[in-house]
Design a protein around this motif. Structure first.
Motif, mmCIF file in Angstrom:
data_model
loop_
_atom_site.group_PDB
_atom_site.id
_atom_site.type_symbol
_atom_site.label_atom_id
_atom_site.label_comp_id
_atom_site.label_asym_id
_atom_site.label_seq_id
_atom_site.Cartn_x
_atom_site.Cartn_y
_atom_site.Cartn_z
ATOM 1 N N HIS A 144 -4.606 6.816 -3.317
ATOM 2 C CA HIS A 144 -3.765 5.530 -2.407
ATOM 3 C C HIS A 144 -3.931 4.427 -3.185
ATOM 4 N N TRP A 145 -2.947 3.703 -3.276
ATOM 5 C CA TRP A 145 -2.845 2.536 -4.049
ATOM 6 C C TRP A 145 -2.801 1.241 -2.940
ATOM 7 N N LYS A 146 -3.764 0.365 -3.058
ATOM 8 C CA LYS A 146 -3.563 -1.003 -2.278
ATOM 9 C C LYS A 146 -3.488 -2.201 -3.446
ATOM 10 N N GLU A 151 0.802 -1.100 -0.034
ATOM 11 C CA GLU A 151 0.000 0.015 -0.032
ATOM 12 C C GLU A 151 0.858 1.182 0.014
#
Length: 91
Positions: free
Chosen positions: A77-79, A32
């Motif tokens: 925001h990257w997960k 993340e």
């Protein structure tokens, strides 16, 4: 607010027209992190799964076969849910 543009399973003709096969490849393990785009990125997902949440927005699930545009000015925001492998290109 910049919006993620998602195209599910674009045609082979569309991918050829864009030259996707010649784009660089980026890989990322399950993780993340924030990404702020200072230029527009177009990506074609080969493997994996990501949840991208624009600042102040709803999460967008991105899967193999998706063609996605991350516009300039997008803060996100990257997960990475499953290890990611994608072609990418900057405008």
């Amino acid at each position: 607010m910049p919006q993620i543009i998602l195209e599910h399973n674009p045609s082979e003709d569309r991918l050829k027209e864009l030259g996707v096969a010649n784009w660089d490849i980026w890989e990322k393990e399950v993780s993340e992190f924030p990404i702020d785009f200072d230029e527009t990125e177009t990506a074609y997902i080969l493997e994996g799964e990501i949840l991208v949440t624009p600042e102040g927005g709803e999460p967008v699930r991105i899967l193999p076969g998706d063609l996605v545009v991350f516009p300039e000015g997008l803060n996100s925001h990257w997960k990475v849910v499953k290890p990611l492998r994608k072609h990418y290109s900057y405008d």
